[in-house]
Design a protein around this motif. Structure first.
Motif, PDB file in Angstrom:
ATOM      1  N   MET A  81     -78.166  -7.470  22.346  1.00  0.00           N
ATOM      2  CA  MET A  81     -79.396  -7.840  22.899  1.00  0.00           C
ATOM      3  C   MET A  81     -79.898  -6.801  23.606  1.00  0.00           C
ATOM      4  SD  MET A  81     -79.487  -9.974  26.204  1.00  0.00           S
ATOM      5  CE  MET A  81     -80.999 -10.909  26.494  1.00  0.00           C
ATOM      6  N   ASN A  82     -81.282  -6.408  23.578  1.00  0.00           N
ATOM      7  CA  ASN A  82     -81.990  -5.220  24.108  1.00  0.00           C
ATOM      8  C   ASN A  82     -82.589  -5.661  25.531  1.00  0.00           C
ATOM      9  OD1 ASN A  82     -83.669  -3.171  25.036  1.00  0.00           O
ATOM     10  ND2 ASN A  82     -84.251  -2.581  23.044  1.00  0.00           N
ATOM     11  N   THR A  83     -81.874  -5.424  26.491  1.00  0.00           N
ATOM     12  CA  THR A  83     -82.118  -5.851  27.955  1.00  0.00           C
ATOM     13  C   THR A  83     -83.458  -5.426  28.297  1.00  0.00           C
ATOM     14  OG1 THR A  83     -80.933  -3.919  28.801  1.00  0.00           O
ATOM     15  CG2 THR A  83     -79.834  -5.907  28.757  1.00  0.00           C
ATOM     16  N   LYS A  84     -84.039  -4.321  27.872  1.00  0.00           N
ATOM     17  CA  LYS A  84     -85.279  -3.413  27.956  1.00  0.00           C
ATOM     18  C   LYS A  84     -86.318  -4.373  27.614  1.00  0.00           C
ATOM     19  CE  LYS A  84     -87.820   0.982  28.391  1.00  0.00           C
ATOM     20  NZ  LYS A  84     -87.871   2.168  28.095  1.00  0.00           N
ATOM     21  N   GLU A  85     -86.161  -4.862  26.349  1.00  0.00           N
ATOM     22  CA  GLU A  85     -87.221  -5.648  25.458  1.00  0.00           C
ATOM     23  C   GLU A  85     -87.284  -6.960  26.265  1.00  0.00           C
ATOM     24  OE1 GLU A  85     -86.462  -5.699  21.441  1.00  0.00           O
ATOM     25  OE2 GLU A  85     -86.529  -3.843  20.999  1.00  0.00           O
ATOM     26  N   LEU A  86     -86.236  -7.488  26.560  1.00  0.00           N
ATOM     27  CA  LEU A  86     -86.250  -9.015  27.366  1.00  0.00           C
ATOM     28  C   LEU A  86     -86.952  -8.754  28.786  1.00  0.00           C
ATOM     29  CD1 LEU A  86     -85.371 -11.905  27.577  1.00  0.00           C
ATOM     30  CD2 LEU A  86     -83.214 -10.818  28.893  1.00  0.00           C
ATOM     31  N   THR A  87     -86.767  -7.715  29.516  1.00  0.00           N
ATOM     32  CA  THR A  87     -87.541  -7.639  30.629  1.00  0.00           C
ATOM     33  C   THR A  87     -88.907  -7.343  30.359  1.00  0.00           C
ATOM     34  OG1 THR A  87     -87.036  -5.161  30.812  1.00  0.00           O
ATOM     35  CG2 THR A  87     -85.623  -6.763  32.179  1.00  0.00           C
ATOM     36  N   GLN A  88     -89.594  -6.541  29.375  1.00  0.00           N
ATOM     37  CA  GLN A  88     -90.817  -6.274  29.012  1.00  0.00           C
ATOM     38  C   GLN A  88     -91.419  -7.765  28.462  1.00  0.00           C
ATOM     39  OE1 GLN A  88     -90.360  -3.162  26.126  1.00  0.00           O
ATOM     40  NE2 GLN A  88     -90.793  -1.506  27.928  1.00  0.00           N
ATOM     41  N   GLU A  89     -90.656  -8.401  27.739  1.00  0.00           N
ATOM     42  CA  GLU A  89     -91.191  -9.664  27.127  1.00  0.00           C
ATOM     43  C   GLU A  89     -91.393 -10.770  28.502  1.00  0.00           C
ATOM     44  OE1 GLU A  89     -92.501 -12.641  24.469  1.00  0.00           O
ATOM     45  OE2 GLU A  89     -92.382 -10.341  24.467  1.00  0.00           O
ATOM     46  N   THR A  90     -90.501 -10.524  29.382  1.00  0.00           N
ATOM     47  CA  THR A  90     -90.620 -11.517  30.472  1.00  0.00           C
ATOM     48  C   THR A  90     -91.948 -11.019  31.375  1.00  0.00           C
ATOM     49  OG1 THR A  90     -88.056 -11.646  30.599  1.00  0.00           O
ATOM     50  CG2 THR A  90     -89.528 -12.273  32.687  1.00  0.00           C
ATOM     51  N   LYS A  91     -92.140  -9.854  31.505  1.00  0.00           N
ATOM     52  CA  LYS A  91     -93.213  -9.355  32.289  1.00  0.00           C
ATOM     53  C   LYS A  91     -94.375  -9.665  31.713  1.00  0.00           C
ATOM     54  CE  LYS A  91     -95.160  -5.298  34.495  1.00  0.00           C
ATOM     55  NZ  LYS A  91     -96.130  -6.224  35.426  1.00  0.00           N
ATOM     56  N   ARG A  92     -94.593  -9.468  30.264  1.00  0.00           N
ATOM     57  CA  ARG A  92     -95.621  -9.878  29.489  1.00  0.00           C
ATOM     58  C   ARG A  92     -96.060 -11.165  29.651  1.00  0.00           C
ATOM     59  NH1 ARG A  92     -97.141 -12.010  25.102  1.00  0.00           N
ATOM     60  NH2 ARG A  92     -95.170 -12.580  24.211  1.00  0.00           N
ATOM     61  N   LYS A  93     -94.916 -12.146  29.705  1.00  0.00           N
ATOM     62  CA  LYS A  93     -95.216 -13.476  29.866  1.00  0.00           C
ATOM     63  C   LYS A  93     -95.791 -13.930  30.984  1.00  0.00           C
ATOM     64  CE  LYS A  93     -92.074 -15.183  26.088  1.00  0.00           C
ATOM     65  NZ  LYS A  93     -91.036 -16.000  25.713  1.00  0.00           N
ATOM     66  N   MET A  94     -95.370 -13.270  32.204  1.00  0.00           N
ATOM     67  CA  MET A  94     -95.597 -13.515  33.466  1.00  0.00           C
ATOM     68  C   MET A  94     -97.073 -13.155  33.753  1.00  0.00           C
ATOM     69  SD  MET A  94     -92.112 -13.079  35.883  1.00  0.00           S
ATOM     70  CE  MET A  94     -90.838 -13.966  35.529  1.00  0.00           C
ATOM     71  N   ASP A  95     -97.436 -11.809  33.157  1.00  0.00           N
ATOM     72  CA  ASP A  95     -98.840 -11.470  33.306  1.00  0.00           C
ATOM     73  C   ASP A  95     -99.622 -12.403  32.691  1.00  0.00           C
ATOM     74  OD1 ASP A  95     -97.937  -9.344  34.732  1.00  0.00           O
ATOM     75  OD2 ASP A  95     -97.860  -7.925  33.153  1.00  0.00           O
ATOM     76  N   LYS A  96     -99.271 -13.022  31.362  1.00  0.00           N
ATOM     77  CA  LYS A  96    -100.073 -13.884  30.977  1.00  0.00           C
ATOM     78  C   LYS A  96    -100.507 -15.128  31.696  1.00  0.00           C
ATOM     79  CE  LYS A  96    -101.786 -15.853  26.693  1.00  0.00           C
ATOM     80  NZ  LYS A  96    -103.109 -15.581  26.703  1.00  0.00           N
ATOM     81  N   ALA A  97     -99.302 -15.687  32.499  1.00  0.00           N
ATOM     82  CA  ALA A  97     -99.689 -16.774  33.251  1.00  0.00           C
ATOM     83  C   ALA A  97    -100.702 -16.313  34.401  1.00  0.00           C
ATOM     84  CB  ALA A  97     -98.138 -17.368  33.775  1.00  0.00           C
ATOM     85  N   GLN A  98    -100.514 -15.111  34.998  1.00  0.00           N
ATOM     86  CA  GLN A  98    -101.702 -14.916  35.879  1.00  0.00           C
ATOM     87  C   GLN A  98    -103.204 -14.801  35.170  1.00  0.00           C
ATOM     88  OE1 GLN A  98    -100.145 -11.020  37.564  1.00  0.00           O
ATOM     89  NE2 GLN A  98     -99.415 -12.383  39.356  1.00  0.00           N
TER      90      GLN A  98
END
Length: 186
Positions: A1-18
């Motif tokens: 598991m790539n933790t950096k990709e996970l945090t980037q994907e999480t940030k992208r989804k949260m930005d999308k919600a905004q």
């Protein structure tokens, strides 16, 4: 598991919600003319349901007026009908060349109602952000259980995701606060 990709994907989804929240709040009427109010309008254009922006230009010549100028004058009546059918509480006036929409002054009661709706929409966005956080935390726990990452790395990534969540929630609160101020003070 790539933790950096996970945090980037999480940030992208949260930005999308905004950004979805900003879009939804932009369509709320705040007593001032705003072309985005007409986003949900579709027009029957030669038998096809077509978004208004594809058959006409929408402008705001005055603070309380929206003007819709069709690219094809034969579509004028269908545009007027589409605006009425969208049930936005707007009354289009057809002058033969353009459609003018006068935005009425909002009552204090209506302003309060719209402000409450803005807050509810903000709460929905917060729920979406929390769901993204939960999914990411579950992914971290599964990776930790499968020995893909160690405990220290798991805690570090969980902290990063919590910080992203806190920032996203704070951003949502600010967006809603700004919109409520706009609604109540215009």
């Amino acid at each position: 598991m790539n933790t950096k990709e996970l945090t980037q994907e999480t940030k992208r989804k949260m930005d999308k919600a905004q950004s979805v929240l900003e879009s939804e709040l932009g369509q709320m009427r705040a007593g001032r003319a705003n072309a985005s109010i007409l986003k949900p309008v579709v027009v029957d254009y030669y038998g096809a349901q077509t978004p208004l922006v594809q058959v006409a230009s929408v402008s705001v010549p005055e603070p309380r007026m929206i003007m819709v100028t069709p690219y094809d004058k034969t579509a004028l009546e269908n545009i007027e009908k589409g605006i009425l059918e969208a049930d936005l509480g707007l009354n289009p006036m057809n002058d033969g060349d353009n459609i003018r929409i006068q935005i009425p002054q909002l009552t204090e009661e209506r302003r309060q109602e719209i402000a409450k709706k803005a807050k509810a929409t903000g709460e929905q966005s917060k729920v979406a952000v929390r769901n993204v956080r939960r999914e990411s935390m579950d992914a971290i726990k599964q990776a930790n259980k499968a020995d893909e990452i160690n405990d220290d790395e798991a805690h570090q990534v969980e902290d990063q995701i919590q910080k992203l969540t806190d920032a996203a929630i704070k951003g949502i609160d600010q967006i809603v606060k700004d919109k409520q101020a706009s609604i109540l003070n215009d």
